[in-house]
Design an enzyme around this catalytic site. Structure first.
Site, mmCIF file in Angstrom:
data_model
loop_
_atom_site.group_PDB
_atom_site.id
_atom_site.type_symbol
_atom_site.label_atom_id
_atom_site.label_comp_id
_atom_site.label_asym_id
_atom_site.label_seq_id
_atom_site.Cartn_x
_atom_site.Cartn_y
_atom_site.Cartn_z
ATOM 1 N N ASP A 35 -4.308 -12.559 4.069
ATOM 2 C CA ASP A 35 -5.555 -11.984 4.601
ATOM 3 C C ASP A 35 -6.744 -12.287 3.697
ATOM 4 O O ASP A 35 -7.847 -11.811 3.934
ATOM 5 C CB ASP A 35 -5.417 -10.479 4.872
ATOM 6 C CG ASP A 35 -4.756 -9.733 3.739
ATOM 7 O OD1 ASP A 35 -4.505 -10.332 2.672
ATOM 8 O OD2 ASP A 35 -4.469 -8.527 3.921
ATOM 9 N N HIS A 58 -6.091 -7.233 -0.408
ATOM 10 C CA HIS A 58 -6.305 -5.816 -0.723
ATOM 11 C C HIS A 58 -5.609 -5.440 -2.030
ATOM 12 O O HIS A 58 -4.545 -5.982 -2.348
ATOM 13 C CB HIS A 58 -5.738 -4.942 0.398
ATOM 14 C CG HIS A 58 -6.334 -5.205 1.747
ATOM 15 N ND1 HIS A 58 -5.799 -6.125 2.623
ATOM 16 C CD2 HIS A 58 -7.412 -4.673 2.349
ATOM 17 C CE1 HIS A 58 -6.538 -6.137 3.729
ATOM 18 N NE2 HIS A 58 -7.527 -5.266 3.597
ATOM 19 N N HIS A 111 0.824 -1.229 0.000
ATOM 20 C CA HIS A 111 0.000 0.000 0.000
ATOM 21 C C HIS A 111 0.848 1.264 0.000
ATOM 22 O O HIS A 111 0.295 2.367 -0.082
ATOM 23 C CB HIS A 111 -0.928 0.025 1.219
ATOM 24 C CG HIS A 111 -1.957 -1.062 1.231
ATOM 25 N ND1 HIS A 111 -2.824 -1.265 0.173
ATOM 26 C CD2 HIS A 111 -2.259 -2.016 2.155
ATOM 27 C CE1 HIS A 111 -3.615 -2.298 0.460
ATOM 28 N NE2 HIS A 111 -3.286 -2.768 1.647
ATOM 29 N N ASP A 129 -2.571 -10.562 -2.357
ATOM 30 C CA ASP A 129 -3.089 -10.157 -1.052
ATOM 31 C C ASP A 129 -4.587 -9.823 -1.212
ATOM 32 O O ASP A 129 -5.060 -9.559 -2.316
ATOM 33 C CB ASP A 129 -2.301 -8.918 -0.595
ATOM 34 C CG ASP A 129 -2.662 -8.451 0.803
ATOM 35 O OD1 ASP A 129 -1.959 -8.851 1.752
ATOM 36 O OD2 ASP A 129 -3.635 -7.683 0.948
HETATM 37 ZN ZN LIG Z 1 -3.925 -7.022 2.788
#
Ligand SMILES: [Zn+2]
Length: 356
Positions: A296, A209, A172, A207
């Site tokens: 995750d 996200h 991120h 991931d």
């Molecule tokens: Zn993540």
């Protein structure tokens, strides 16, 4: 295969993060790294400490002003103390950054003021990235683990593979902005490292996200293709990016692909999307790969909205193995401490079957 980690990466011990207006217990706890280390040990994988490369490799993808901020902010924050005023124990912004949504501008100007409070708002994109007394050391050493893994794969050439146990995670982190527990983009730094030997590199992000920082860093480039599979961001962090119509810009047009997945997607749906992503990846013919590996996506992860299980991680490992491209695996998220060691073990059983 070799793995990289430094105990300095345990020094970052966040105390809090904001979720829906509530200060919560941190999820990026040092115990995550211990769980992953235990898996590597049981599989007999060498865990080496990366050399100290200093800041130079980080500067290949991040602005110097942003790195200055990360490095110095905690001490400057403590210096805000005055009679009758104590700053918080961690650097956390009380401003929201300006997001202009202009994908053709891949870097902002440096923060126009040297106020640490203004800079905290400018450089810390959300309330999940506190800076404590030892955070910078962990951030730097986490990046070094990725650099060492990339160097190792460069040395090995064909068949080279390495695992960087990065904590804090990185995908991120934009060129000048922390977000989502990430400060410095370890995967992007590893991709830059691979370019020292390989002409074309891809970053594949599995991931839960969207890898928004990785996308931003390479959005205008064709020498690094970026592909991300993730939960539909319309209802999930990072919300503003990760949609299928984000294809890159300028010379980078066509070299960014997003696969937003319906919430609740399980192994079959995730692996079907991965097969589509890998078709595009094969068309690109990368000479080396960075895999941003997050757990995750796990059905019981505390912040998951997907439903991937252990068969899914084995399937991901098998598919990356079958690509036959030199690969650096970079650890991203995964917060169910009791499951991530097993998830890594299952991934490795597919990715590195010779070592099973
Ligand atoms: Zn993540």
């Amino acid at each position: 295969m070799r793995a990289f980690f430094s105990d300095d990466q345990l020094l970052h011990q966040p105390r809090q993060f904001m979720r829906a207006g509530r200060l919560c217990e941190p999820t990026d706890v040092p115990a995550r790294a211990a769980a992953l280390q235990a898996t590597l040990a049981t599989r007999g994988i060498d865990l080496a400490v990366a050399p100290d490369y200093g800041r130079a490799p980080l500067e290949t993808v991040h602005s110097a002003a942003y790195l200055d901020f990360l490095c110095e902010a905690y001490e400057r924050w403590q210096a805000l103390a005055r009679p009758g005023f104590e700053p918080g124990v961690e650097v956390l912004p009380n401003l929201s950054p300006y997001h202009n949504g202009k994908l053709d501008q891949n870097r902002r100007p440096d923060c126009p003021t040297d106020s640490v409070i203004a800079q905290a708002g400018y450089y810390l994109g959300d309330l999940s990235c506190p800076l404590g007394p030892h955070s910078w050391r962990s951030i730097l050493r986490s990046a070094h683990s990725a650099v060492a893994a990339a160097d190792y794969v460069c040395e090995q050439g064909d068949g080279g593979m390495a695992y960087a146990l990065c904590r804090p995670s990185g995908h991120h982190a934009h060129s000048d902005r922390a977000g989502g527990f990430c400060y410095v983009n370890n995967a992007a730094i590893a991709a830059q490292g691979l370019l020292k030997r390989f002409g074309k590199v891809a970053v594949l992000d599995v991931d839960a996200h969207h890898g928004d920082g990785t996308q931003q860093i390479f959005y205008q480039r064709s020498d690094v293709m970026t592909i991300s599979l993730h939960a539909d961001p319309a209802g999930y962090y990072p919300f503003y990016t990760g949609y299928a119509n984000e294809r890159g810009y300028g010379a980078g047009y066509g070299y960014n692909l997003n696969f937003p997945l319906p919430h609740g997607t399980g192994d079959a749906g995730f692996l079907a999307a991965l097969d589509s992503a890998l078709d595009a990846l094969r068309d690109y013919r990368p000479q080396a790969l960075v895999l941003s590996l997050g757990f995750d996506t796990y059905v019981d992860d505390p912040i998951s909205v997907l439903a991937v299980g252990m068969d899914g991680y084995r399937g991901i490992g098998e598919r990356i193995h079958a690509l036959g491209v030199p690969t650096v695996v970079v650890q991203e998220g995964g917060y169910e401490v009791d499951a991530i060691g097993h998830a890594l073990d299952t991934f490795l059983s597919g990715f590195a079957p010779a070592m099973a």
